[in-house]
Each structure stands twice: as C-alpha cells, then as structure tokens.
Motif scaffolding. Structure first.
Motif, PDB file in Angstrom:
ATOM      1  N   LEU A 134      -7.267  29.139  32.962  1.00 26.63           N
ATOM      2  CA  LEU A 134      -8.107  30.323  32.854  1.00 26.63           C
ATOM      3  C   LEU A 134      -9.518  30.005  33.321  1.00 26.63           C
ATOM      4  N   LEU A 135     -10.004  28.826  32.893  1.00 28.08           N
ATOM      5  CA  LEU A 135     -11.351  28.411  33.287  1.00 28.08           C
ATOM      6  C   LEU A 135     -11.405  28.182  34.796  1.00 28.08           C
TER       7      LEU A 135
ATOM      8  N   LEU B 290      -9.511  29.526  37.055  1.00 23.64           N
ATOM      9  CA  LEU B 290      -9.425  30.845  37.705  1.00 23.64           C
ATOM     10  C   LEU B 290     -10.797  31.491  37.777  1.00 23.64           C
ATOM     11  N   MET B 291     -11.531  31.463  36.650  1.00 19.96           N
ATOM     12  CA  MET B 291     -12.826  32.133  36.614  1.00 19.96           C
ATOM     13  C   MET B 291     -13.833  31.421  37.508  1.00 19.96           C
ATOM     14  N   LEU B 292     -13.809  30.076  37.491  1.00 18.98           N
ATOM     15  CA  LEU B 292     -14.739  29.334  38.340  1.00 18.98           C
ATOM     16  C   LEU B 292     -14.427  29.587  39.811  1.00 18.98           C
TER      17      LEU B 292
ATOM     18  N   ALA C  50     -13.367  32.229  40.949  1.00 16.59           N
ATOM     19  CA  ALA C  50     -13.795  33.584  41.285  1.00 16.59           C
ATOM     20  C   ALA C  50     -15.282  33.649  41.615  1.00 16.59           C
ATOM     21  N   ILE C  51     -16.059  32.656  41.158  1.00 16.68           N
ATOM     22  CA  ILE C  51     -17.494  32.658  41.476  1.00 16.68           C
ATOM     23  C   ILE C  51     -17.677  32.517  42.977  1.00 16.68           C
TER      24      ILE C  51
END
Lengths: 317, 276
Positions: B131-132, B134-136, B138-139
C-alpha cells in the motif's frame, strides 16, 4: 496494584497504529498534491468555472480563498486537520463525496476478504492437521511441496492462471465483475490459496508440537480417547499459534485484496485505489488508502482479542 | 576433538545443502546466465515491432513466438528478467546494508536510540508494505526511481528487525563481554562474533526480500501503476497479453512462468518455506 489491563493496552496500541496510518496516508497524499504539475490555483479555478471562463484574477481569488499562498507547513496542517475531522473531500473523477464511494465499496472488499479467509481455513486446517498427525509422511511431504510452489506464485499471476483454467477453458465461473455469488468464487480462491500456502504449514507445526506435549500423554493415560484428546486438547492448543499467524497474514490479505480486486474487476476499495492512482484522483487515493489501512488495523485488533478468547492464560485476573 | 567441534559448529550454522536448495541455486544460476548471454543468443530487439507477424508460434527465428505487436517474446522476456533481477539485487544492497547497520546500531546502543529506531520501523509497517509502495509510486507516476525507493523503504525493516534481535543476543553473550574486557577493537568484535552469527539468517532475509521486490514490481506493472508499457517487464507483459488469451494462450503463460520460476528459485535457495 497498578497493573494495566491488557485489553486496554491492546486497544491503545492499535489506536496509536491507526493514528500513524492516518498520518502517513495524509502526508503522502499531500505530497502527491504538491507533486502535481502546474499551478494548483489555476487547476482548481478551471475545475470550478470551466477552462474558458477562467483567468488570472479568478485563480488569484481561489489562491486567497484556499490559502494556497501560505507556507508549506501551514497547508500541510490544514490538510491533516481536514483528515482528522473525516472530511475526505470529493472525488475529482466522479464528483461525489469520497466517503460515499468508499461506503459502497467497503462491503465488497470485506466480502472478498472474508471469502478468502474462509477458503484458506477450509484448505489449511484439514491439510495441516492431516500432515501434522504424521510428520514426514506422504501427506506431509506432498503438502510441503504444494505449499512451496503456491507460495512462489504471486496473487495476480495465480488469478490469471485460475481465470484461464476455470473461467476460460472449463467455463465454470464468470471471468470478472460482480453480479452474484458465483463471482465470488475465483477471487476468494485466488487469495485464499495464497494464504493457505503458508498457514497450512503453521497448522502442521502447531499440531506436531501439541502431539509431542506431555499433557497430551497425560490426557491419553487418564483414559481419554484419541479422538477426544485431539478435539479437546490438541486442537485448542494448536489453534493459538494459528490465530496469531493469521494476524501476520493480514498484511498479505490487504495487499492481496488490492491486487486481486484489480485482476477480477471487483468493485471494492482496492480496485478503486488503483484506479484513483491511475486517474490522479488524489482525494480518492487518500480515502481508499486510509480505509484499507484502518481495516488492516481493525483486523489486527480482532486477532489480538481472538487470542485472548482462546487462551485463558493471557487473560488478566 | 576440537576439529570435530568446529565442524559441528559449522554444520549447525551453515546447514548442509539439500536437493531443494541445490535446485534453487541451479535455477538462479541458470537465470543469471540467461540474462547475461541470452540477449546475444536470441539476437532480436525486444522493442522492434513487426505488425505483419503478430502472435506467431515459436519458430527458429522467434524462439518463443511473437507478441500482439510482433515483438520477439524471448528477447522481451530476457529484457524483463534483466530488469527484475537487477532490481532484486539493488534492493538487497540498498535495503539490506542500511537495514542491517541500523539494526546492529540499535542493539549496540540500546536505550533511546533503540526505541526511536524501533518506533520508526513500526511506523513504516503500520500500513501494509504494498500500500505504501503504491502511494509513493503515485507521487511520481511512471518513474522507475520512485517505485524502487518505495520498495527499499519497506524492505529494510525486515533486515532491521532480524539483525537487531540477533545482535542483542550475540552482543550480550559472555564471549563478547570477554572480548570487550580484553580491549579488542569494536571492528574485530563485530567481525568475529556478529558476522558469523547473523550472516546465514541475513541470507534468508535477503532472498525473501529479493523475491518480494520482484513480485512487487510485477504486481504494480500488472495493475498499470508501476513501470510503463513500452518497457518489457513481466507484469506489464501479462497485462498486454491478457486480451489475447483466446488466440494465443501460450503467450500469456510465458511471463507468468518466468515470474514463478524466479520467485521459486529465490525461495528454494534459502531452504524453501519461510514463515513470512
């Protein structure tokens, strides 16, 4: 006599974890916002008034109104403040409040997660017990081989293979989407097999250990039948490490939900998260990631409490 | 007598290589050789399209057939292997070395250093790792470096936790205490006592970490969040080839097989199944 209640302690620990999850999600989402190309004020003004009606003056108004000219840390505080009041904002793609979107997706994700856990228990427990009652036997060795192989197949690859076999070749189950209970089978099987690949070995080890224990010999010596010893003593003691291990698997489960939902176009939170990242819908990214993170914490809390329920020794007097 | 003791100790620390482990090493070596000399043997450009010959069956010219754009599958798979294996190696270096160093530091100093570093590690894993990542990712979408930094950021925790826990036990042992009292330099104590003790375990952590890195890159590529399409990456290839399962089921199964073989090899060479 100021011993802290372990129940409260577990609650406090998980509560702290939930706060950390919210902080990380908030900060990363804020960073995502900052990393978007172009001037945020112009972008928001264009969204409000339409691309043709927007000019420098209206962008300046937006900048003043939303405080976009304030320093970095003030904006971050404002962002986190909104998060703290559960104001998740609106989806940039659908235009609906994020919280409404998540509310409809949550049920689907929990359904999939529950299905996966049920499948994994149905496979792992009988297989683990059968292997553990005869360590080194045929069942034990075959299940070890299968476990190693299954463990090496990533969830999405397993999903693709299962789709090709069961949905495409045999036409037993639908390929993707969700319109009825039969749509649940392949996704939960995909995720459940991955979980069972390791947990059946945990069941096996726990059973082996319990079968070697002295209290088992005592139970047999005092005249309890082999069957009753197994059910009343061995399985109860063996279930403790297994339940603890399910807690370890929660991370795999949440990651798996994200990936497997995408493979099967399952209308849940994980699918929404991946789509939101793809579509640069930051409010949705934040909302869905937060929801998944909090589910993860909540499931861990449930595991903590389940361990207490099974083992009276961990309960405080 | 002392020789026997020594050899006993050594077998206790470095378990005898059994058939599954040997198989794992052979598979891994095979992959490495393929990656190094394979592209020359195949002699095809992984990016060269040939729209007149899409989805061809394996032939002398195209050893594993061609994909939906007529690109040579063997060359693309090898190019994907190059990407996956180099990333796995890189993740071992950039997550393993700092992770282990911080773990030993944490055990050596204890107290507030230990608590602070422990809290940081817990915070990183408060979210499930993927999850982490994925979010990184996305930056900075499509950026290879963001993806890779995210993976390293989540993987170092495993090294940290293992080396800290083992180092605490080793550093408080009478043998280390004696060495300290003798005034031996810290470097020597770490080299003589700590390295042999945590080395084998770190190999296991590294192999599983590498497998996780390979899987994560493929998973993110598959859901179109990681590496972008023109790149030959196994996960991306699976997404690209999935729509063509009816005409050419043998194509989609190739990247799946490559991925499974790589992860299996990494798991096997450190002794099969590990409790995650």
């Amino acid at each position: 006599m100021t011993q802290t209640n372990p129940f409260i302690a577990a609650l406090a620990q998980r509560g702290l974890q939930a706060v950390v999850v919210a902080l990380i999600v908030g900060i990363v989402s804020f960073a995502m916002m900052q990393a978007l190309p172009g001037d945020a004020a112009y972008r928001i003004a264009a969204g409000r008034y339409g691309y043709d009606m927007m000019d420098a003056a209206s962008a300046e108004l937006v900048r003043q109104e939303l405080g976009l000219d304030r320093p970095f840390w003030a904006q971050l505080l404002q962002w986190l403040g909104a998060l703290a009041t559960f104001d998740l904002g609106q989806s940039a793609v659908y235009g609906t409040p994020v919280i409404d979107e998540i509310a409809t997706q949550l049920g689907y994700s929990l359904l999939l997660a529950a299905g996966a856990v049920v499948v994994s228990v149905l496979i792992a427990v009988p297989m683990g017990i059968a292997a553990g009652l005869r360590p080194g036997g045929l069942v034990d060795r075959v299940s070890l081989g299968i476990s190693i192989l299954l463990r090496a197949i990533p969830a999405f690859a397993l999903g693709v293979v299962l789709v090709l076999i069961f949905a495409v070749q045999l036409k037993l189950f639908p390929v993707a989407g969700f319109r009825g209970p039969q749509h649940l089978i392949l996704p939960s099987l995909t995720l459940g097999l991955g979980l069972a690949a390791v947990s059946n070995r945990v069941v096996r080890d726990a059973v082996v250990e319990a079968m070697d224990a002295e209290w088992r010999l005592f139970a047999r010596t005092k005249g309890l039948s082999a069957r009753l010893t197994l059910v009343r003593h061995v399985l109860r003691n063996a279930s403790l490490p297994v339940v603890t291990y399910v807690g370890v698997q929660m991370a795999y489960l949440i990651e798996g939900v994200v990936i497997v939902e995408t493979v099967f176009a399952w209308p849940g939170i994980g699918h929404a998260l991946v789509h939101a990242i793809f579509g640069r819908d930051i409010a949705m990214v934040q909302g869905t990631a937060l929801a998944l993170g909090l589910i993860y914490v909540a499931l861990n809390l449930v595991i903590d409490l389940a361990c207490r329920a099974i083992d009276p020794r961990t309960r405080a007097t | 007598m002392s020789d026997m003791l020594l050899s006993n100790l050594q077998t206790a620390r470095w378990p005898k290589i059994k058939a599954p482990r040997a198989a794992g090493f052979v598979m891994l070596a095979g992959l490495a050789i393929c990656v190094m000399i394979g592209p020359d043997l195949v002699g095809q450009d992984p990016a060269k399209q040939s729209l007149l010959s899409p989805q061809e069956r394996p032939s002398a010219e195209h050893l594993l057939g061609t994909d939906h754009l007529g690109r040579d599958m063997a060359a693309r798979l090898l190019s994907g292997a190059q990407l996956s294996l180099s990333l796995a190696l890189l993740s071992v270096l950039t997550a393993g070395i700092p992770g282990t160093a911080i773990g030993v530091l944490s055990a050596w100093y204890g107290g507030w250093v230990d608590r602070g570093l422990g809290a940081f590690a817990d915070a990183v894993l408060a979210l499930p790792g993927l999850l982490l990542v994925l979010m990184l990712a996305a930056i900075a979408p499509g950026s290879w470096w963001a993806l890779y930094a995210g993976i390293s950021l989540t993987l170092w925790v495993e090294y940290y936790r293992y080396s800290r826990q083992r180092a605490r036990i080793v550093l408080s042992s009478p043998a280390v205490e004696a060495s300290r009292l003798l005034g031996l330099p810290v470097r020597l104590i770490l080299l003589r006592h700590l390295v042999p003790e945590i080395g084998p375990g770190l190999m296991t952590v590294a192999a599983f970490g590498a497998a996780t890195a390979v899987t994560a890159v493929a998973a993110l590529g598959f859901v179109s969040v990681g590496v972008r399409p023109p790149t030959a990456e196994w996960g991306v290839m699976m997404t690209e080839l999935l729509p063509y399962w009816r005409e050419a089921p043998f194509l989609i199964l190739q990247p799946v097989a490559c991925l499974v073989i790589t992860v299996l090899a990494l798991h096997l060479c450190v002794g099969g199944l590990h409790k995650r």
